[in-house]
Design a protein around this motif. Structure first.
Motif, short mmCIF file in Angstrom:
data_model
loop_
_atom_site.label_atom_id
_atom_site.label_comp_id
_atom_site.label_asym_id
_atom_site.label_seq_id
_atom_site.Cartn_x
_atom_site.Cartn_y
_atom_site.Cartn_z
N ILE A 1 -1.39 -0.76 -4.08
CA ILE A 1 -2.68 -0.09 -3.91
C ILE A 1 -2.38 1.32 -3.40
CG2 ILE A 1 -4.85 -0.06 -2.64
CD1 ILE A 1 -4.54 -3.12 -2.38
N ASN B 1 -10.13 4.57 -0.39
CA ASN B 1 -9.68 3.58 -1.37
C ASN B 1 -10.82 3.37 -2.36
OD1 ASN B 1 -8.13 1.62 -2.66
ND2 ASN B 1 -8.97 0.00 -1.38
N ARG C 1 -10.29 -3.80 0.78
CA ARG C 1 -9.79 -3.84 -0.61
C ARG C 1 -10.92 -3.87 -1.60
NH1 ARG C 1 -5.33 -8.34 -1.49
NH2 ARG C 1 -5.36 -7.34 -3.51
N VAL D 1 0.84 -1.20 0.00
CA VAL D 1 0.00 0.00 0.00
C VAL D 1 0.87 1.25 0.00
CG1 VAL D 1 -1.81 1.27 1.23
CG2 VAL D 1 -1.79 -1.22 1.30
N MET E 1 -3.86 4.51 -1.58
CA MET E 1 -4.97 5.02 -0.78
C MET E 1 -4.74 6.51 -0.57
SD MET E 1 -5.72 2.17 2.08
CE MET E 1 -6.11 0.48 1.62
#
Length: 119
Positions: free
Chosen positions: A86, A60, A75, A10, A88
């Motif tokens: 990912i 997210n 997720r 992340v 965020m």
């Protein structure tokens, strides 16, 4: 996905476009723990800085994440590349005025700041 057991990578994007991370987390990590991580690594040179985890919101895929949820629950698997990072987004809640200062403002006499006359 191999049972969801592998770490999730992340990156946290701050309001000005700078990033914290990327860092790998266990899928059972809570959103509250992620906020603590962000708070501990918040850049000191920023004009706006959170004081507590309650001042932070994580977003997210357009959803505000809840503190008690885990990373795996938060997720959005659609559109994620396996093994990808990912991103965020981090939003800092503006500082709240305390109730005493609000009462003082409400009780203070109104001042006319303009002495203009419109003809």
């Amino acid at each position: 996905m191999a049972g969801g057991k592998e770490p999730i990578e992340v990156r946290f994007r701050l309001f000005d476009g700078t990033d914290i991370g990327p860092t790998k987390y266990d899928p059972s990590t809570t959103v509250s723990a992620l906020k603590e991580f962000i708070l501990a690594r918040w850049p000191q040179d920023k004009d706006i800085s959170p004081k507590t985890v309650n001042d932070l919101k994580l977003i997210n895929a357009g959803r505000i994440l809840e503190n008690n949820r885990t990373l795996a629950e938060s997720r959005v698997p659609v559109g994620e590349v396996p093994g990808g990072v990912i991103t965020m987004h981090v939003v800092v809640r503006p500082p709240q005025a305390d109730k005493n200062s609000e009462k003082q403002l409400a009780n203070s006499p109104k001042q006319n700041r303009c002495g203009c006359t419109i003809l």
